[in-house]
Design a protein around this motif. Structure first.
Motif, PDB file in Angstrom:
ATOM      1  N   SER A   1     124.842  58.274  15.479  1.00  0.00           N
ATOM      2  CA  SER A   1     124.377  59.511  16.105  1.00  0.00           C
ATOM      3  C   SER A   1     124.245  60.597  15.046  1.00  0.00           C
ATOM      4  CB  SER A   1     125.372  59.966  17.165  1.00  0.00           C
ATOM      5  OG  SER A   1     125.401  59.017  18.213  1.00  0.00           O
TER       6      SER A   1
ATOM      7  N   GLN B   1     133.015  64.825  19.791  1.00  0.00           N
ATOM      8  CA  GLN B   1     133.905  65.954  20.038  1.00  0.00           C
ATOM      9  C   GLN B   1     134.815  66.231  18.840  1.00  0.00           C
ATOM     10  OE1 GLN B   1     133.205  67.625  22.879  1.00  0.00           O
ATOM     11  NE2 GLN B   1     134.434  69.273  21.982  1.00  0.00           N
ATOM     12  N   LYS B   2     135.344  65.151  18.267  1.00  0.00           N
ATOM     13  CA  LYS B   2     136.221  65.287  17.099  1.00  0.00           C
ATOM     14  C   LYS B   2     135.499  66.006  15.969  1.00  0.00           C
ATOM     15  CE  LYS B   2     139.046  61.232  16.849  1.00  0.00           C
ATOM     16  NZ  LYS B   2     139.192  59.958  16.137  1.00  0.00           N
TER      17      LYS B   2
ATOM     18  N   GLU C   1     119.034  61.044  23.847  1.00  0.00           N
ATOM     19  CA  GLU C   1     119.471  59.680  23.551  1.00  0.00           C
ATOM     20  C   GLU C   1     118.353  58.902  22.876  1.00  0.00           C
ATOM     21  OE1 GLU C   1     120.958  57.766  27.028  1.00  0.00           O
ATOM     22  OE2 GLU C   1     122.726  59.061  27.132  1.00  0.00           O
TER      23      GLU C   1
ATOM     24  N   GLU D   1     129.746  58.446  14.409  1.00  0.00           N
ATOM     25  CA  GLU D   1     129.910  57.497  15.503  1.00  0.00           C
ATOM     26  C   GLU D   1     129.743  58.274  16.814  1.00  0.00           C
ATOM     27  OE1 GLU D   1     130.220  54.015  16.097  1.00  0.00           O
ATOM     28  OE2 GLU D   1     130.635  54.131  13.961  1.00  0.00           O
ATOM     29  N   THR D   2     129.037  57.702  17.783  1.00  0.00           N
ATOM     30  CA  THR D   2     128.779  58.428  19.027  1.00  0.00           C
ATOM     31  C   THR D   2     130.063  58.957  19.673  1.00  0.00           C
ATOM     32  OG1 THR D   2     126.813  57.107  19.371  1.00  0.00           O
ATOM     33  CG2 THR D   2     127.688  58.248  21.299  1.00  0.00           C
ATOM     34  N   GLN D   3     131.090  58.111  19.714  1.00  0.00           N
ATOM     35  CA  GLN D   3     132.301  58.551  20.424  1.00  0.00           C
ATOM     36  C   GLN D   3     133.079  59.624  19.667  1.00  0.00           C
ATOM     37  OE1 GLN D   3     132.094  55.393  19.164  1.00  0.00           O
ATOM     38  NE2 GLN D   3     134.040  54.766  18.260  1.00  0.00           N
ATOM     39  N   ASN D   4     132.692  59.879  18.409  1.00  0.00           N
ATOM     40  CA  ASN D   4     133.406  60.897  17.630  1.00  0.00           C
ATOM     41  C   ASN D   4     132.782  62.281  17.719  1.00  0.00           C
ATOM     42  OD1 ASN D   4     135.401  59.201  16.758  1.00  0.00           O
ATOM     43  ND2 ASN D   4     134.342  58.631  14.860  1.00  0.00           N
TER      44      ASN D   4
ATOM     45  N   LYS E   1     121.917  61.324  20.263  1.00  0.00           N
ATOM     46  CA  LYS E   1     122.950  60.358  20.607  1.00  0.00           C
ATOM     47  C   LYS E   1     122.425  58.930  20.491  1.00  0.00           C
ATOM     48  CE  LYS E   1     126.043  59.524  24.527  1.00  0.00           C
ATOM     49  NZ  LYS E   1     126.340  59.988  25.898  1.00  0.00           N
TER      50      LYS E   1
END
Lengths: 420, 434
Positions: A253, A325-326, A247, A320-323, A416
């Motif tokens: 990220s 897995q995608k 992090e 983007e951090t939340q992406n 991250k």
């Protein structure tokens, strides 16, 4: 490229051309990439550039270069598989444009810089060594300023460990304290005496010019046993993929994914790997660009590249951090498609044209061509970019599929971004 | 259509040029012996052009920040859902585009099928295709591009300097805009900007390589409609005070040691072409003579450990803005700032030594000659110079126009130590988590 041995372990390599405004002259010393010497190797060129016996001040050297119609001089280290080269590169305006032939003066400058350093008490100048140690420390630490590069370096380190190929070529801060003007000088002398040397001449390379260069440097370069550093090809050897997350405070990220390819760099399979990488992530029509960026809008860049010598592929993307897995799933999906041979003939044709364009374009860049032929020499080959292009022609989708099946995910490094 | 040709004996380089009936200026720099061809097709339209008057309208049009760059991304879109990259893929060319403060440019390099590639370039830049869907899709991609720059300390230290220098000049705004500003961009707005600024009279085509200008003109005829000539586009006048906004600006980011820029604001605006060229060269000579690798100042600061090899300087001088930056990494930017101010104060009294200026001239000339080693460098440098009104082959000639007195005058009026700024990116204090 034409080659001529000056003496045992010292080769003169010539890339003639008269289309450039400048001529170039380089000296390369080939040394192994080792934990014990990596930091000294990175420090050495910086210390040599500070001053010589005759011109102990940096300003004197800089002014001499400026007076040679602003000749340029760079020095440093460059990783080449399991080895590295210490390089000293100069280029200068050709006589046709200034009415003055600078070759002799440039050779004298390079000779003085590389072979006649400022010596005090059996070592380099303590003042220069100390100040360049501080600069190197800052350079090593400032890797974090470039998050993409940082993620790639950390990924490589995680793949191969902190020795040999896995190292950051700028070295390690913790080594600096132990380096003394004497120990660095001893290292320098050993390199000068033992390391395999290549001298590259590019540009106007008539017999007279080559004679001036050879005469100017041969007295400093005695026969030696050192040869090129052999590289062990990276082959898939991990049972489970290694996942690492670090992090850092950042808006974006970075994803760096390392793969081992297991392809001999001087063998036939390499051509299929080169094409496979172009189709997978090495072009603006590649699977990664078309899907991760264009179709899913997940990233501004999503690309792969290979290191021919080590047979390693690295995929880089900023997301983007939340992406995470995608993006990761999509990259895996596209790799699976390559491995299933899901490539159109038209895409293959495009990849061949794209690589042909890139390889042909090398003839217009002295630096690109010099680096290409340096790698060729290390690989024990003398294949021109033109000949390489011809080897790509017969490669078909089945060969690319077969090579891509050898390419295995090794390490996923996720840098991250979190709020500060 | 008259084709003009000129040859420079010293450089051994040629230039061919013509103005197409549409107003498009076309330049060819024949480069025999090179494998590569390079084409760059640009419009004098960049991030600073966010308020302008559309021909035939009475009022100024204001558009969201970042729209020129957004338009650049969307120009690659084709009616059938494919993009221009895929068309270039069929020929093997490598294509790209960029947006700067005052220009948007589309380019390709290739080693084969030059005219086929030129055909693609002229075709895709001359037919926009914007839909709700394809415009919306780009928000994610450009959003990530903006975020990439937010984390880039070099980029941040640069723009922070401009924020501290300029009150109103739009040069201070990020080229890509912000995530918020680009959310306001619609197909309709993109078309308005396109039709205004991508009119041929506002554009230049530069071709580098073994190219026949007559043949290139045939492709221009086919794709560029002479009726679209709208002439030059008036921009809203920027009223910019001469004084800086603030002397210091600082931001904390994840960096190992501080990064800094010292910025000087160009207040000598509204010049004619010759005066602007002289101003630009004089500034370059000062940067090399006073802050370059051969300078006393660099040597001193380096030896004291205040700067390292990252120390550098640049000047960006254009019709609508101008600034000069000096910077790099330093453990103590404030000390460097004070030393540079003192040094400049001294030079105002003593002048720059002639020997240093002569050396700077040699460096400048060498840089000019070296540009001809690369077709890309030639194309990129020359299109900028052509928009500015300069003559690309007149290197020695332009340099000789600038006297030592001109340089001293520029030093006094531009390097104002009471109107400069210090921008610093300092390390964030944080525990690194693994």
């Amino acid at each position: 490229m034409q080659s001529k041995q000056i003496c045992k372990g010292v080769d003169l390599r010539v890339i003639p051309s008269n289309k450039f405004k400048t001529n170039a002259l380089s000296i390369f010393f080939h040394i192994p990439l080792k934990r014990e010497t990596v930091t000294m190797a990175a420090l050495l060129p910086a210390v040599l550039k500070r001053g010589t016996e005759k011109n102990p001040e940096y300003k004197q050297l800089a002014r001499r270069l400026a007076d040679l119609y602003s000749a340029s001089c760079s020095a440093g280290v460059r990783q080449k598989g399991d080895g590295e080269v210490l390089y000293f590169h100069m280029d200068y305006i050709a006589d046709a444009y200034i009415g003055e032939n600078l070759t002799e003066q440039v050779v004298a400058f390079l000779r003085e810089l590389v072979f006649c350093p400022l010596i005090q008490d059996g070592g380099f100048s303590p003042e220069y060594v100390e100040s360049e140690k501080t600069n190197l420390k800052n350079a090593i630490l400032s890797l974090i300023n470039d998050k993409k590069e940082y993620a790639d370096v950390k990924c490589r380190e995680a793949m191969f460990g902190k020795d040999g190929y896995g190292m950051f070529e700028a070295g390690y801060v913790e080594d600096l304290d132990a380096i003394t003007p004497q120990s660095l000088y001893a290292f320098y002398q050993k390199v000068l005496k033992e390391a395999k040397v290549d001298i590259f001449v590019s540009g106007m390379a008539d017999a007279e010019t080559l004679d001036v260069i050879t005469k100017g440097l041969e007295a400093e370069l005695l026969p030696r046993d050192g040869g090129y550093i052999a590289t062990q090809t990276a082959t898939a050897d991990r049972e489970e993929i290694q996942y690492i997350t670090e992090e850092i405070p950042a808006s974006q990220s970075k994803l760096s994914i390392g793969l081992k390819c297991g392809v001999e760099p001087a063998g036939e399979e390499y051509y299929a790997l080169l094409l496979g990488n172009c189709l997978f992530g090495g072009s603006p029509f590649s699977k990664l660009f078309m899907n991760v960026r264009e179709k899913l809008s997940l990233a501004y860049y999503a690309a792969s590249r290979t290191d021919r010598m080590k047979s390693v592929m690295v995929i880089s993307s900023g997301i983007e951090t939340q992406n995470f897995q995608k993006a990761y799933d999509e990259i895996q999906l596209q790799l699976a498609k390559m491995q299933a041979g899901e490539v159109e003939e038209s895409e293959l044709a495009a990849a061949k044209k794209y690589l042909t364009n890139g390889l042909t374009a090398m003839y217009d860049s002295v630096r690109a061509l010099e680096d290409y032929y340096l790698s060729q020499a290390i690989l024990g080959q003398n294949q021109s970019p033109e000949e390489l292009i011809r080897c790509l022609e017969p490669i078909g989708i089945p060969q690319i599929q077969a090579v891509m099946q050898k390419v295995q995910l090794d390490t996923v490094y996720f840098l991250k971004g979190v709020e500060a | 259509m008259e084709i003009k040709r000129c040859y420079n004996e010293q450089l051994k380089e040629e230039m061919h040029y013509a103005v197409h009936p549409s107003g498009l200026r076309v330049y060819v720099f024949p480069k025999k012996g090179f494998q590569k061809y390079y084409a760059i097709y640009g419009t004098e339209y960049g991030s600073i052009d966010s308020a302008f008057q559309i021909p035939g309208e009475d009022t100024m049009t204001h558009v969201p920040d970042g729209i020129a760059h957004y338009l650049e991304h969307k120009m690659f879109e084709e009616e059938d859902g494919s993009d221009a990259f895929q068309r270039f893929a069929l020929t093997g060319a490598s294509s790209n585009a960029f947006t700067s403060f005052d220009m948007t440019a589309y380019l390709f390099s290739c080693t084969d099928k030059f005219y086929e590639n030129l055909d693609i370039l002229l075709d895709f830049v001359n037919h926009p295709h914007f839909t709700q869907e394809n415009v919306a899709k780009e928000q994610g991609i450009i959003g990530q591009e903006i975020k990439m720059y937010e984390d880039d300390p070099e980029w941040r230290v640069f723009f922070n300097t401009l924020l501290a220098l300029f009150h109103n000049n739009p040069v201070k705004l990020d080229i890509a805009g912000t995530v918020e500003s680009i959310a306001k961009i619609t197909p309709e707005l993109l078309y308005r900007c396109y039709h205004t600024f991508y009119n041929p009279a506002n554009m230049v085509l530069v071709l580098v390589g073994d190219v026949d200008i007559q043949k290139a003109m045939e492709y221009v005829d086919e794709h560029v409609d002479a009726k679209r000539n709208l002439g030059q586009i008036p921009r809203e006048e920027v009223v910019e005070p001469t004084h800086r906004v603030q002397e210091r600006i600082e931001q904390k980011l994840m960096v190992s040691q501080p990064l800094f820029r010292i910025g000087f604001k160009d207040n000598k605006m509204g010049l004619d072409v010759d005066a602007m060229r002289k101003k630009e060269i004089a500034t370059d000579l000062i940067l090399d003579a006073v802050f370059g690798r051969c300078s006393d100042l660099y040597e001193e600061l380096y030896e004291e450990g205040l700067v390292d090899t990252s120390f550098d300087s640049e000047a960006d001088i254009s019709k609508g803005y101008g600034f000069t930056l000096i910077g790099g990494e330093s453990k103590d930017p404030e000390a460097v700032y004070q030393r540079i101010r003192e040094h400049l104060k001294g030079l105002m009294e003593t002048g720059i030594p002639k020997e240093d200026l002569d050396r700077a001239r040699k460096i400048w000339l060498s840089r000019g000659i070296r540009a001809f080693n690369s077709v890309e460098q030639m194309g990129n440098a020359f299109i900028r110079q052509i928009f500015a009104g300069y003559e690309p082959l007149a290197i020695s000639e332009s340099l000789n126009q600038v006297t030592d007195e001109d340089v001293m005058e520029r030093l006094r009026e531009h390097f104002d130590v009471d109107n400069c700024v210090l921008s610093v990116i300092s390390p964030m204090e944080t525990e690194k988590k693994e």
